[in-house]
Enzyme design. Structure first.
Site, short mmCIF file in Angstrom:
data_model
loop_
_atom_site.label_atom_id
_atom_site.label_comp_id
_atom_site.label_asym_id
_atom_site.label_seq_id
_atom_site.Cartn_x
_atom_site.Cartn_y
_atom_site.Cartn_z
N HIS A 116 4.63 7.31 0.18
CA HIS A 116 5.61 6.76 1.20
C HIS A 116 6.59 8.08 1.51
CE1 HIS A 116 7.71 4.24 3.80
NE2 HIS A 116 8.93 4.68 3.25
N GLY B 168 -4.44 13.69 8.00
CA GLY B 168 -5.01 13.90 6.94
C GLY B 168 -4.50 14.97 6.11
N ASN C 144 -2.14 14.92 3.86
CA ASN C 144 -2.28 14.43 2.27
C ASN C 144 -3.74 14.58 1.66
OD1 ASN C 144 0.70 13.92 0.88
ND2 ASN C 144 0.62 13.01 3.33
N ILE D 212 -1.87 -2.49 6.45
CA ILE D 212 -1.20 -3.22 5.21
C ILE D 212 -2.49 -3.90 4.52
CG2 ILE D 212 0.36 -4.84 4.44
CD1 ILE D 212 2.46 -3.57 6.07
N LEU D 213 -2.64 -3.94 3.39
CA LEU D 213 -3.54 -4.76 2.46
C LEU D 213 -2.94 -5.85 2.09
CD1 LEU D 213 -5.13 -1.63 0.52
CD2 LEU D 213 -6.15 -2.77 2.66
#
Ligand code: GAR
Length: 205
Positions: free
Chosen positions: A112, A14, A16, A95-96
Site C-alpha cells: 500500500h 506492474g 511492483n 478487494i477480497l
C-alpha cells in the site's frame, strides 16, 4: 532448495511485479518462485511483463463474473491448480472478501502506498492516496507491506519505509518517488520474509 510458490495479483502497470521479477533474478528472493501472475484487468501492462519473463499469466476479471463469489471461486481454483503457497497483491484493485481471505491466513501480503494507518482503507488506492497526502500537507509519507485480513489495509504490518514529500510535488511525482524509494524495495524484502517463514515452519500447502 525448497521454494514457496508465489502468485502475484496485479491490475495495472506492474512496476511492483517487475521489482519482484528483478529481485528473483538477482537472487534477493531465494525462498520463493513467481509461479503465476493473475491480472484483474485485460490491458494491464503487468501481463506483458509476465509474458516477457515466461511466467504463466491469467486474466480473471470481476466484470466477467456474475458475483464476488464466482470471481473468488475462479481465483481460488487457479491458485490451487498452480499449487500456490502464498499470494502477493501488487496493485490489485479488487478487494477480497473476508471469506476468501480466511482461506489464506498469513498467506496474502499487500503493498500500500502510504504509511498505514494514514491514507488507507476502502477508498484509498493508487493516485488517490498521494492526492490525500498532499491535501493533508504531510511532510513524510511512504509505503507499507502488510498481511491481508478481512479489514481493508488492516492486517499485521510486515515492513514500512518513509519517503519525504517535497515542495511542488504533484500526486504523480510523489507516487513515483514512493515507488522508487519505498515500494520496489520493501515488497521484494517482505515477499522473501513471508516465503522464508512458510518454508521454515514447514508449511507449504
Ligand atoms: C502501487 O503504487 C501500489 O502501491 C498501489 O497501486 C500501485 C500499482 O502500481 N496499490 C494500492 O493503492 C492498493 N491499495 P504497479 O502496477 O506499477 O505496481
Amino acid at each position: 532448495m525448497l521454494k514457496a510458490r508465489m502468485a502475484v495479483l496485479v491490475s495495472g502497470g506492474g512496476t511492483n511485479l517487475q521489482a519482484l521479477i528483478d529481485a528473483q533474478k538477482a537472487d534477493k528472493i531465494r525462498s520463493a518462485v513467481i509461479a503465476l501472475v493473475i491480472s484483474g484487468t485485460p490491458n494491464a501492462y503487468a501481463l506483458v511483463r509476465a509474458r516477457e519473463n515466461n511466467i504463466p499469466a491469467l486474466l480473471i476479471s470481476k466484470k466477467d463474473c456474475a458475483s464476488q463469489e464466482e470471481f473468488e471461486d475462479k481465483l481460488q481454483a487457479a491458485l490451487l491448480e498452480n499449487d500456490i503457497d502464498f499470494i502477493v497483491m501488487a496493485g490489485f484493485l479488487s478487494i477480497l472478501s473476508g471469506d476468501f481471505v480466511k482461506k489464506w491466513p498469513r498467506r496474502i501480503i499487500n503493498i500500500h502506498p502510504s504509511l498505514i494507518p494514514s491514507f488507507c482503507g476502502k477508498n484509498y488506492y493508487g493516485l488517490r492516496v498521494h492526492e490525500a497526502a498532499l491535501e493533508k500537507g504531510v511532510k513524510v509519507t511512504g509505503a507499507t507491506v502488510h498481511f491481508v485480513n478481512e479489514i481493508p489495509d488492516g492486517g499485521e504490518i510486515i515492513l514500512q519505509k518513509a519517503v519525504r514529500v517535497l515542495r511542488g510535488d504533484t500526486p504523480e511525482t510523489l507516487q513515483r518517488r514512493v515507488m522508487e524509494q519505498a515500494e520496489w524495495q520493501i515488497l521484494p524484502k517482505a515477499a522473501e520474509l513471508a516465503a522464508k517463514d512458510i518454508i521454515n515452519t514447514g508449511k507449504p500447502r
